[in-house]
Design an enzyme around this catalytic site. Structure first.
Site, PDB file in Angstrom:
ATOM      1  N   GLU A 119       0.851  -1.196   0.000  1.00  0.00           N
ATOM      2  CA  GLU A 119       0.000   0.000   0.000  1.00  0.00           C
ATOM      3  C   GLU A 119       0.884   1.242   0.000  1.00  0.00           C
ATOM      4  OE1 GLU A 119      -2.221   0.510   3.640  1.00  0.00           O
ATOM      5  OE2 GLU A 119      -0.678  -0.538   4.765  1.00  0.00           O
ATOM      6  N   LYS A 121       2.870   4.600   1.144  1.00  0.00           N
ATOM      7  CA  LYS A 121       3.531   5.126   2.335  1.00  0.00           C
ATOM      8  C   LYS A 121       3.230   6.618   2.392  1.00  0.00           C
ATOM      9  CE  LYS A 121       7.848   5.224   4.945  1.00  0.00           C
ATOM     10  NZ  LYS A 121       7.474   6.428   5.644  1.00  0.00           N
ATOM     11  N   ASP A 123       3.127  10.374   3.463  1.00  0.00           N
ATOM     12  CA  ASP A 123       4.149  11.227   4.053  1.00  0.00           C
ATOM     13  C   ASP A 123       3.466  12.226   4.978  1.00  0.00           C
ATOM     14  OD1 ASP A 123       6.562  12.230   4.621  1.00  0.00           O
ATOM     15  OD2 ASP A 123       6.898  13.204   2.690  1.00  0.00           O
ATOM     16  N   TYR A 231      -4.046   2.073   8.782  1.00  0.00           N
ATOM     17  CA  TYR A 231      -3.482   0.814   8.291  1.00  0.00           C
ATOM     18  C   TYR A 231      -2.976  -0.082   9.406  1.00  0.00           C
ATOM     19  CZ  TYR A 231       0.335   4.065   8.991  1.00  0.00           C
ATOM     20  OH  TYR A 231       1.157   5.008   9.526  1.00  0.00           O
ATOM     21  N   LYS A 320      11.001   2.794  -0.687  1.00  0.00           N
ATOM     22  CA  LYS A 320      10.920   4.230  -0.937  1.00  0.00           C
ATOM     23  C   LYS A 320      11.245   4.643  -2.371  1.00  0.00           C
ATOM     24  CE  LYS A 320      12.223   6.351   3.140  1.00  0.00           C
ATOM     25  NZ  LYS A 320      11.960   7.518   3.876  1.00  0.00           N
ATOM     26  N   CYS A 414      27.847  44.318  -3.755  1.00  0.00           N
ATOM     27  CA  CYS A 414      26.535  43.892  -3.273  1.00  0.00           C
ATOM     28  C   CYS A 414      25.452  44.528  -4.145  1.00  0.00           C
ATOM     29  CB  CYS A 414      26.354  44.303  -1.810  1.00  0.00           C
ATOM     30  SG  CYS A 414      24.668  44.073  -1.226  1.00  0.00           S
ATOM     31  N   CYS A 417      23.421  47.233  -1.687  1.00  0.00           N
ATOM     32  CA  CYS A 417      23.987  48.465  -1.125  1.00  0.00           C
ATOM     33  C   CYS A 417      25.226  48.938  -1.884  1.00  0.00           C
ATOM     34  CB  CYS A 417      24.308  48.291   0.352  1.00  0.00           C
ATOM     35  SG  CYS A 417      25.725  47.236   0.662  1.00  0.00           S
ATOM     36  N   CYS A 432      28.711  40.445   1.252  1.00  0.00           N
ATOM     37  CA  CYS A 432      28.658  41.900   1.174  1.00  0.00           C
ATOM     38  C   CYS A 432      29.419  42.446   2.380  1.00  0.00           C
ATOM     39  CB  CYS A 432      27.196  42.340   1.226  1.00  0.00           C
ATOM     40  SG  CYS A 432      26.969  44.051   1.725  1.00  0.00           S
ATOM     41  N   CYS A 437      24.077  47.695   4.981  1.00  0.00           N
ATOM     42  CA  CYS A 437      23.317  47.097   3.887  1.00  0.00           C
ATOM     43  C   CYS A 437      21.887  46.790   4.346  1.00  0.00           C
ATOM     44  CB  CYS A 437      23.996  45.820   3.418  1.00  0.00           C
ATOM     45  SG  CYS A 437      23.105  44.996   2.108  1.00  0.00           S
TER      46      CYS A 437
HETATM   47  S1  IVH Z   1       3.021   0.376   8.780  1.00  0.00           S
HETATM   48  C1  IVH Z   1       6.071  -0.567  12.493  1.00  0.00           C
HETATM   49  N1  IVH Z   1       1.969   1.526   6.702  1.00  0.00           N
HETATM   50  O1  IVH Z   1       5.910   5.308   8.039  1.00  0.00           O
HETATM   51  C2  IVH Z   1       5.359   0.573  11.922  1.00  0.00           C
HETATM   52  N2  IVH Z   1       3.416   2.817   8.071  1.00  0.00           N
HETATM   53  O2  IVH Z   1       8.726   4.793   8.265  1.00  0.00           O
HETATM   54  C3  IVH Z   1       4.309   0.058  11.017  1.00  0.00           C
HETATM   55  N3  IVH Z   1       3.660   5.128   7.340  1.00  0.00           N
HETATM   56  O3  IVH Z   1       5.940   5.102  11.517  1.00  0.00           O
HETATM   57  C4  IVH Z   1       3.942   1.077  10.082  1.00  0.00           C
HETATM   58  N4  IVH Z   1       2.340   5.005   5.603  1.00  0.00           N
HETATM   59  O4  IVH Z   1       4.114   6.518  10.438  1.00  0.00           O
HETATM   60  C5  IVH Z   1       2.785   1.664   7.751  1.00  0.00           C
HETATM   61  N5  IVH Z   1       0.918   2.410   4.847  1.00  0.00           N
HETATM   62  C6  IVH Z   1       1.728   2.568   5.892  1.00  0.00           C
HETATM   63  C7  IVH Z   1       2.365   3.780   6.183  1.00  0.00           C
HETATM   64  C8  IVH Z   1       3.212   3.864   7.285  1.00  0.00           C
HETATM   65  C9  IVH Z   1       3.131   5.787   6.316  1.00  0.00           C
HETATM   66  C10 IVH Z   1       4.609   5.724   8.313  1.00  0.00           C
HETATM   67  C11 IVH Z   1       4.343   5.337   9.739  1.00  0.00           C
HETATM   68  C12 IVH Z   1       5.619   4.722  10.217  1.00  0.00           C
HETATM   69  C13 IVH Z   1       6.608   5.233   9.245  1.00  0.00           C
HETATM   70  C14 IVH Z   1       7.784   4.293   9.144  1.00  0.00           C
END
Ligand code: IVH
Length: 673
Positions: A119, A121, A123, A231, A320, A414, A417, A432, A437
């Site tokens: 799934e 990740k 941010d 999740y 990542k 600069c 000035c 500068c 300035c």
């Molecule tokens: S599972 C053991 N699923 O990423 C932690 N984490 O880098 C299990 N995060 O602390 C996390 N999307 O805050 C999981 N689909 C996702 C996520 C996710 C973002 C974050 C989470 C975690 C951090 C780890």
């Protein structure tokens, strides 16, 4: 209960259900079922009933989402189960190594594909929701993984997070983990508003989400369009989770919680890599930022067998993406004058979308960088934004040159000035040399008033520019002489805002010593060093008089810093400005120990023998940081520091639910964790 009351209660319950249904349709599924007017009618009717019959109003009512009273500070909240972190894979090869490791750990045939759940990740900022019998009773940030901050009132304002779970087979208690995010469009809008208000823009959507959630005033959180995706699972009581992660998320969805829009059960590492690539291609069109995909063993039993390494589950990984890059054109190069006079070349580029953020400027750092990368005006370049708003130029696409590109040299004067610009031997930065300035002055003021320095709330960049351009502030101390009649005529000010600014300036008159030291803007002296210097010297005068060798005695202060401090104080202009400033401020000296009061208001009880320090050493460490020690455990105790052979005090702490720490945890608190 009277039949009339019963009828009202029923109507309230039915309105709540109805509104919850529409909230979910609108905020979770993005598919409204009714118009705004109809929704408002339901909402107002519920509000009306709650006002006339407050005794019948439910704490889970959707009308409570507007944000209650502001807090003075966040209360700590201990998680039922720890919140761990994830190991990373940066490319398919690293992912494949992970897959092999998991096979080994589960003692499975390396040829047999494992079932993974993949799934997005997100941010954002991780969050732990606690639901008891379906009702949201607490929400806490991750903190150190064991204890976070209680942000329940703020999370209540997030419309996509249900205050009550839907369905009948609900756990007695469950911790549900997820991520709070701010969609990119909302981030851009919020930053525009921040700038208009003279407040610092957020560096990226993640910081904006964190800043919005960690607001003491829930009304502010309520005004930010945060959302969340869920999740994870923590402590559970009175409920048996399904066998797979995929089914667990289906359950979350059925309870009305938002889950990620892209999820897949993958048969083996190959399918995971396909998913990773597919998501990468749609990454730009997602309304929120992601920095990878998360891959988990789908079977919970396998996750359990795989166990943990350090603080990460072995059966999960964050797969990542590399930082996002885009190609654009360098239309021009401008010089930006910094606080210390540094002339920084900045490329003005054709607006380009990098990861959902429109980029118009990219830093070129200095002349050496321009020469090394051979960046010219008219070049097509690759720019990269690694989490922050100001991106940088990674490389030039030389094959796209047509011959009319122009080389750029930082001017020898600069641009603001006109003073000579100097580049000391062996240094990369040109500066500068002007003492008057205006560009430098503006930056120095901005630095001085920022949150981590003396903190003049609301005095943003635009206002500083105005104050300097109008000649109202020629040196930093002038800020404290500003009067209502000076500020009122400035563009954008009315009576109320002018008064507000003056009050904020007034409130900054009693700063802690380190804030002033940091605020002076001495080169190489950041906030952390300023704190060390404040602890050691206890007054500006002592710091000003300190010799090089004395400065070097401060742990963390090296030659470069010591020289820079000496140099700063050797300039008569700096000294006279400082002297004037000292007349306007009432600086707060640090604790007599000189240490940061990290334990202010906290009470510790010591018990047992600590392996690495004596009891009186531990007591001193606590008291030096503003904490108290006591001989007996009560509800008022914040921490019990327990060593070996700890006896009844430890037991009492456990029964009262007081947090017990060992020496190692204590040491990590001392070092600021
Ligand atoms: S599972 C053991 N699923 O990423 C932690 N984490 O880098 C299990 N995060 O602390 C996390 N999307 O805050 C999981 N689909 C996702 C996520 C996710 C973002 C974050 C989470 C975690 C951090 C780890």
């Amino acid at each position: 209960m009277s039949t009339e009351k019963k009828r009202i209660l029923e109507e309230m319950a039915s309105l709540m259900r109805e509104i919850e249904k529409h909230d979910e349709a609108y905020y979770v599924h993005d598919t409204p079922l009714i118009g705004d007017e109809e929704y408002d009618r339901l909402f107002r009717r519920l509000q009306e009933l709650e006002t006339t019959h407050p005794e019948l109003a439910s704490t889970a009512s959707p009308t409570r989402r507007v944000g209650g009273k502001a807090l003075d500070q966040f209360v700590k909240s201990k998680h039922g189960a720890s919140m761990l972190s994830l190991a990373n894979a940066m490319d398919p090869a690293e992912f494949s190594a992970f897959d092999e490791r998991v096979h080994r750990f589960l003692e499975l045939d390396p040829e047999k594909p494992l079932e993974y759940f993949a799934e997005l990740k997100f941010d954002g900022l991780s969050i732990n929701l606690v639901y008891e019998k379906g009702a949201l009773i607490r929400a806490a940030t991750r903190g150190d993984g064991e204890t976070g901050e209680d942000v329940t009132e703020n999370v209540r304002t997030i419309r996509s997070i249900p205050l009550r779970l839907r369905g009948s087979d609900l756990p007695e208690r469950i911790e549900i983990r997820g991520e709070i995010v701010l969609p990119v469009d909302d981030f851009v809008r919020l930053n525009r508003e921040q700038e208009l208000k003279g407040q610092k823009p957020f560096a990226n959507p993640r910081n904006a989400a964190a800043g919005s959630l960690r607001q003491l005033d829930p009304k502010i959180t309520a005004s930010r369009p945060l959302t969340g995706f869920f999740y994870g699972i923590g402590e559970v009581k009175g409920w048996t989770p399904p066998k797979t992660h995929a089914e667990y998320e289906k359950t979350l969805e059925s309870w009305g919680l938002p889950v990620g829009p892209l999820r897949k059960i993958c048969n083996g590492a190959g399918e995971v890599v396909d998913f990773y690539r597919e998501v990468e291609n749609t990454r730009d069109s997602l309304p929120f930022e992601i920095d990878g995909v998360v891959v988990k063993l789908n079977q919970f039993t396998q996750q359990q067998t795989a166990g943990f390494v350090a603080r990460s589950p072995r059966g999960m990984i964050a797969f990542k993406y590399p930082p996002k890059k885009s190609v654009t054109l360098v239309e021009d190069i401008q010089i930006q004058v910094g606080r210390t006079g540094a002339l920084t070349p900045v490329a003005l580029v054709s607006p380009v979308n990098v990861n959902g953020v429109i980029v118009r400027r990219a830093t070129l750092h200095n002349q050496d960088e321009i020469d090394r990368k051979d960046i010219r005006i008219g070049d097509h370049v690759v720019i990269q934004r690694a989490g922050d708003v100001i991106p940088e130029v990674v490389e030039v696409l030389k094959e796209r040159r047509r011959g009319d590109e122009r080389r750029f040299r930082i001017p020898d004067h600069c641009p603001v000035c006109g003073s000579p610009a100097v580049k000391p031997e062996g240094e990369a930065v040109t500066r500068c040399s002007g003492t008057r300035c205006i560009a430098k002055l503006k930056e120095r003021i901005k630095h001085f008033v920022q949150k981590d320095a003396v903190n003049v709330e609301g005095l943003g960049d635009k206002i500083v520019d105005q104050l300097v351009d109008e000649g109202l502030v020629r040196r930093i101390p002038d800020l404290y002489d500003l009067e209502f009649s000076n500020v009122l005529p400035l563009e954008g000010f009315a009576e109320k805002s002018a008064q507000k600014l003056l009050t904020a300036i007034d409130q900054s008159r009693t700063p802690e010593l380190y804030r002033v030291i940091f605020g002076l803007g001495i080169r190489h002296i950041g906030e952390a060093t300023a704190k060390l210097l404040a602890q050691k010297f206890k007054s500006i005068e002592a710091l000003a008089g300190a010799g090089e060798s004395e400065l070097l005695e401060v742990g963390g202060v090296g030659d470069e810093m010591a020289t820079s401090i000496r140099e700063w104080f050797s300039h008569s202009e700096n000294r006279s400005e400082l002297e004037e400033l000292l007349h306007k401020l009432e600086i707060q000296a640090p604790l007599s120990s000189g240490l940061e009061p990290i334990f202010a208001g906290k009470t510790f009880v010591l018990t047992g023998t600590l392996p690495g320090m004596t009891r009186s050493e531990a007591e001193k460490l606590i008291e030096d940081r503003g904490g108290k020690t006591s001989g007996s455990v009560s509800k008022k105790t914040d921490f019990v520091l327990a060593g070996e052979e700890a006896g009844s005090k430890l037991e009492k702490a456990r029964t009262l639910g007081v947090r017990v720490i060992d020496e190692q945890q204590f040491r990590s608190m001392l070092s600021g964790n």
